[in-house]
Design an enzyme around this catalytic site. Structure first.
Site, PDB file in Angstrom:
ATOM      1  N   GLU A  52       0.823  -1.203   0.000  1.00  0.00           N
ATOM      2  CA  GLU A  52       0.000   0.000   0.000  1.00  0.00           C
ATOM      3  C   GLU A  52       0.863   1.262   0.000  1.00  0.00           C
ATOM      4  O   GLU A  52       0.579   2.223  -0.725  1.00  0.00           O
ATOM      5  CB  GLU A  52      -0.914   0.009   1.240  1.00  0.00           C
ATOM      6  CG  GLU A  52      -1.886  -1.154   1.285  1.00  0.00           C
ATOM      7  CD  GLU A  52      -1.350  -2.337   2.088  1.00  0.00           C
ATOM      8  OE1 GLU A  52      -2.136  -2.973   2.805  1.00  0.00           O
ATOM      9  OE2 GLU A  52      -0.123  -2.629   1.991  1.00  0.00           O
ATOM     10  N   CYS A  75      -2.284  -3.640   7.119  1.00  0.00           N
ATOM     11  CA  CYS A  75      -1.822  -3.766   8.498  1.00  0.00           C
ATOM     12  C   CYS A  75      -2.167  -2.504   9.289  1.00  0.00           C
ATOM     13  O   CYS A  75      -2.326  -1.426   8.726  1.00  0.00           O
ATOM     14  CB  CYS A  75      -0.314  -4.022   8.545  1.00  0.00           C
ATOM     15  SG  CYS A  75       0.693  -2.638   8.003  1.00  0.00           S
ATOM     16  N   CYS A  84      -0.155   0.566   7.514  1.00  0.00           N
ATOM     17  CA  CYS A  84      -0.654   0.998   6.208  1.00  0.00           C
ATOM     18  C   CYS A  84      -1.994   1.699   6.329  1.00  0.00           C
ATOM     19  O   CYS A  84      -2.338   2.541   5.489  1.00  0.00           O
ATOM     20  CB  CYS A  84      -0.770  -0.204   5.276  1.00  0.00           C
ATOM     21  SG  CYS A  84       0.847  -0.845   4.763  1.00  0.00           S
ATOM     22  N   ASN A 305      11.649 -38.611   2.903  1.00  0.00           N
ATOM     23  CA  ASN A 305      10.306 -38.276   2.423  1.00  0.00           C
ATOM     24  C   ASN A 305       9.235 -39.034   3.186  1.00  0.00           C
ATOM     25  O   ASN A 305       8.209 -38.474   3.585  1.00  0.00           O
ATOM     26  CB  ASN A 305      10.190 -38.580   0.929  1.00  0.00           C
ATOM     27  CG  ASN A 305      10.950 -37.592   0.061  1.00  0.00           C
ATOM     28  OD1 ASN A 305      11.376 -36.544   0.532  1.00  0.00           O
ATOM     29  ND2 ASN A 305      11.140 -37.929  -1.197  1.00  0.00           N
TER      30      ASN A 305
END
Length: 379
Positions: A52, A75, A84, A305
């Site tokens: 922003e 925020c 922001c 894994n």
């Protein structure tokens, strides 16, 4: 242009921060007045201005009465940058269209509420699904405090990651291997087992100019990492963590000597608690999360894994499939004891299929990744 097109532009801008904003989210913002874009920005790097404020900094005219399209709730707290919401109010922006809701307790709902209380028209959940797809890593990390783990492997059409002799270079083509470099760049850490290191002596870096390298983390219960390995030789340039079992360290002078030698090479030795002989993967994730490592690309062998799946730490799988067959007793991407009956299988949801020249890339979401207390089974 329409509201949807302006938000699509904000989503496109947000993606430009990929690989640089962790552990912060990817966010894009577009400021529109009289149907024209008069400012736009994205969160470019962690610790720098949010989307922003970057959009406001790019303004070509006054934003009074304008509409702000932003992919994530603005925020409203002080961190490395000011709120922001303050900047939005200072610019007298009249309307804010929000895509994703921010699960961060410091923000969640508060940013939108502050804007509404000041008289700003706020619309939430606009194209939320598309905006949410930007930040599975951030959403997971901010709510659990543990890294978002993505398992990656390349295999043949008959499910082999290596031949019966252990040879694995190369299964996929060059284009697919370049895609792996992009994946490595997108995550803060890369995790491999000591078996893979001993077999392949990998570097585990991003081989692209101007890209950030992930922190290299090796599951190495007894600290067998060779001092002359590529990892040790480059530890002063790219961080290396050797995660060992806390129980293996107790009263063993040889272990103490190996630890000292690795640390002298610049390797950080991390003793994982609740690990009598093998590395407890759940505890390892908690430790890495406390160090603000929000995401990990798992490039392990079949044993690691399997252990990671059983531990419930894997959220997604990237499966590269090459159009070739090895046959015989080649290695599997998921080894270990396996499940006993089909109903015990690890369920997956296919999210995307893409073609990379001659190879395929299948993306899977792991269903019900409920964490279990399980330890790594090393080869």
């Amino acid at each position: 242009m329409t509201d949807r097109e302006f938000m699509e532009r904000a989503i496109e801008l947000a993606g430009r921060g990929r690989g640089w904003t962790n552990p912060n989210p990817l966010v894009g913002a577009v400021i529109v007045k009289d149907g024209r874009i008069i400012g736009e920005g994205w969160h470019a790097r962690w610790g720098e201005l949010h989307a922003e404020r970057n959009a406001i900094r790019s303004l070509r005219e006054s934003a009074e009465g304008a509409t702000l399209y932003v992919t994530l709730e603005p925020c409203c707290h002080y961190g490395r940058t000011p709120p922001c919401t303050e900047a939005i109010l200072e610019q007298k922006i009249a309307r804010v269209v929000i895509g994703s809701r921010d699960p961060n307790p410091k923000v969640s709902g508060k940013g939108a509420a502050i804007l509404r209380q000041a008289g700003v028209t706020v619309e939430e959940d606009f194209m939320r699904e598309a905006c949410d797809r930007l930040n599975p890593v951030f959403f997971h990390f901010i709510t659990t405090g543990t890294p978002y783990v993505v398992m990656k492997y390349a295999m043949t059409a008959d499910g082999k990651i290596a031949t019966r002799t252990g040879a694995s270079k190369w299964i996929t083509g060059e284009a697919a291997r370049q895609k792996v470099q992009e994946l490595r760049w997108s995550y803060m850490g890369i995790l491999a087992g000591i078996g893979t290191v001993l077999a392949d002596d990998p570097l585990l870096t991003v081989r692209k100019e101007g890209r950030r390298n992930p922190i290299r983390i090796i599951c190495d219960s007894r600290l067998r990492l060779p001092l002359d390995s590529k990892l040790c030789r480059t530890a002063d340039q790219v961080p290396v963590i050797a995660a060992c079992a806390s129980g293996a360290a107790a009263g063993d002078p040889e272990f103490t000597a190996r630890k000292k030698a690795l640390e002298e090479r610049g390797v950080r030795v991390l003793e994982v608690p609740d690990s009598p002989e093998k590395v407890n993967l759940g505890e390892l994730m908690k430790q890495l999360g406390r160090e603000n490592i929000d995401s990990i690309l798992l490039e392990g062998g079949g044993r690691l894994n399997e252990s990671a799946l059983r531990a419930g730490i894997v959220r997604e799988i990237r499966e590269f499939i090459a159009p070739k067959l090895f046959g015989g007793g080649g290695r599997s991407p998921v080894e270990g004891p396996g499940v006993e009956t089909p109903d015990q299988a690890f369920p997956l949801e296919l999210t995307e299929i893409s073609r990379i020249e001659e190879d395929l890339l299948l993306s899977w979401k792991v269903i019900d990744g409920k964490e279990k207390k399980i330890c790594l089974q090393e080869s």
